[in-house]
Design a protein around this motif. Structure first.
Motif, short mmCIF file in Angstrom:
data_model
loop_
_atom_site.label_atom_id
_atom_site.label_comp_id
_atom_site.label_asym_id
_atom_site.label_seq_id
_atom_site.Cartn_x
_atom_site.Cartn_y
_atom_site.Cartn_z
N TYR A 312 8.77 -1.21 0.12
CA TYR A 312 7.66 -0.69 -0.49
C TYR A 312 7.14 -2.25 -0.74
O TYR A 312 6.27 -2.17 -0.90
N THR A 315 4.54 -2.14 1.49
CA THR A 315 3.88 -1.00 1.80
C THR A 315 2.65 -0.70 0.31
O THR A 315 2.04 -0.52 -0.33
N ARG A 317 3.82 1.10 -2.03
CA ARG A 317 3.79 2.68 -2.96
C ARG A 317 5.24 2.60 -3.64
O ARG A 317 5.49 2.63 -4.02
#
Length: 522
Positions: A312, A315, A317
């Motif tokens: 996380y 990225t 996301r």
């Protein structure tokens, strides 16, 4: 006492084991050059019996903050000299990092031995015991300890911890002593990363280890003279535990190589590997148990949480943060620290986004405090295999708590564990080779023993309960010179044949690099 010394404004103490009553006496701190007494205080009440000693005293001198070199004196007895200054720990992290150069395998420019194990791996054993066709290049990486086996689980732990340290404080851990414009800690971490990439031999598969326990049966030899050089199998294996730690290591590496090393291609390679392995987490066993049966985790949740949160952080996301929270909540506090108990890494990283997760770290610290308050030497954990790594893990907890909250409530707890490693222990030994005046000298390590030049940075596994040590029926080489200081609950042998309490490992050294580097003044 801590044979190196202390930072000016931290907790300072020593422990005396005595056969005679010293109560109502006093102790002095004396400046070594001038001979002047710079601190004097009464010896307080007897804490109680310890082993063969009826009297135990804690001497505290935190009010002494003047930088200098000193020794402690009680009646006619003097301690080793020690220092108080801001840079006393500056050399320790580089010294501990140098140990990894000795552990290097293959064509990695090792220190202390020649290129070795150039045929890794000579066969590939699948999870069902069958041999796979073809060959895989598994040269490189680090030998795990005093032996010549290589493990994904411990290599990933060591590599991750080096990268975590650098990212935690790039000033303290960004030293470049070889002056090639690359932080030394990242140079060494890449040795681990490159081998981990080789272990990822197919998109969704990993090699868990190279070599089996026959390595321990063929006698002491230099790695380049290993009679098993052309008989070193590799084992296919993956579980949620190793997938999580592999993912975390590759994800943090991807950030660092992109943001600091400006090496986009390598960054993308790391990120791709992390995402591929994380993507199969629901299709693989909970725990990888392949190979020779060593370093088998009890749970996967903490390591998988760490993989999710690092992915996380790289990225951004949102679903990865949700998954990290789910896994880390289920993992809870583990009340320990070792290569297999690293939930706190995940809780610390998640707490940056969800502060409530610092509570798990606090739960661990309170558990360690309970042990600390019950023990004469203030150890924050029970003695088991790898005690020294666990004790420095206690210190790691206090550092991370202070970083998250700004509170220094538990720094004394952490400092006492560090001091234990450096001499404030029943044997008066510094457990780091060539550190302090009275350090361990007979580590269970083939290269260090067979190579006539002694290399710095080896870190002993540490004391253990005697019944555990006795169960291995070790063929000790020399009489026990520390016999007077041994107890059933705390037993340590400075003997090269002791692989239980006296073997250095890449995992313990990695933890020590973070802790000792934190106390540096860079």
């Amino acid at each position: 006492m801590n044979q190196l010394g202390f930072l000016p404004n931290e907790y300072k103490s020593a422990i005396i084991l005595s056969e005679t009553d010293l109560e109502n006496g006093f102790f002095e701190i004396i400046e070594t050059v001038s001979g002047n007494v710079v601190f004097k205080s009464d010896i307080k009440e007897n804490i109680g019996q310890y082993g063969n000693f009826n009297y135990t005293y804690k001497l505290e001198f935190s009010d002494l903050i003047l930088e200098g070199k000193y020794f402690l004196k009680v009646e006619k007895e003097k301690s080793y000299s020690f220092s108080i200054n801001k840079s006393i720990y500056n050399h320790l992290a580089p010294k501990l990092l140098d140990f990894f150069k000795i552990q290097r395998c293959g064509y990695t420019n090792p220190t202390g031995h020649e290129v070795c194990h150039i045929a890794d791996a000579t066969s590939i054993i699948n999870t069902d015991g069958s041999k796979l066709d073809g060959a895989i290049d598994l040269t490189g990486g680090w030998h795990d300890a005093g032996d010549y086996v290589k493990f994904l689980n411990t290599t990933a732990y060591a590599t991750y911890t080096l990268l975590f340290s650098y990212e935690f404080d790039k000033k303290k851990f960004g030293f470049d002593l070889n002056k090639n414009n690359i932080p030394d800690i990242l140079e060494e971490a890449k040795i681990g990363l490159d081998w981990l990439h080789r272990c990822n031999f197919e998109k969704y598969k990993l090699i868990s280890s190279v070599q089996d326990l026959r390595d321990h049966t063929v006698g002491w030899r230099m790695p380049e003279n290993d009679s098993l050089t052309y008989d070193r199998p590799a084992f296919v294996g993956i579980g949620k535990n190793t997938a999580g730690l592999f993912t975390a290591t590759m994800a943090i590496a991807s950030r660092i190589w992109k943001e600091d090393m400006y090496y986009e291609e390598y960054s993308e390679k790391c990120l791709t590997a992390a995402e591929n392995i994380y993507s199969v987490r629901n299709e693989i066993p909970d725990i990888d148990s392949s190979g020779c049966g060593m370093y088998i985790d009890n749970t996967y949740l903490g390591k998988l949480a760490l993989g999710a949160i690092e992915l996380y952080n790289t990225t951004k996301r949102p679903e990865l943060l949700n998954e990290a929270v789910k896994y880390a909540d289920s993992a809870g506090a583990d009340y320990w620290w070792s290569w297999g108990n690293i939930n706190t890494f995940a809780h610390y990283k998640i707490a940056r986004h969800e502060p409530v997760f610092s509570g798990y770290i606090l739960n661990n610290i309170n558990h360690f405090l309970n042990s600390y308050n019950q023990k004469i030497f203030g150890e924050g954990a029970a003695y088991s295999w790898g005690t020294n790594n666990t004790l420095l893990g206690v210190t790691l907890h206090t550092i991370l708590w202070q970083d998250l909250t700004g509170e220094d409530l538990f720094m004394k707890l952490g400092e006492v564990q560090r001091d234990f490693i450096l001499g404030r222990n029943p044997w008066g030994k510094s457990f780091i080779y060539k550190t302090g005046k009275n350090f361990v000298k007979n580590l269970h390590h083939q290269i260090l023993f067979l190579n006539k030049k002694k290399f710095e940075g080896g870190f002993a596994a540490g004391p253990i309960k005697r019944e555990i040590l006795d169960s291995y029926n070790l063929p000790f080489e020399k009489p026990d010179r520390l016999k007077k200081f041994q107890t059933d609950d705390a037993y340590y042998r400075d003997d090269r044949m002791d692989y239980v309490s006296n073997e250095p490992t890449i995992t313990a050294n990695a933890t020590a690099i973070f802790v000792m580097g934190y106390y540096s003044s860079r």
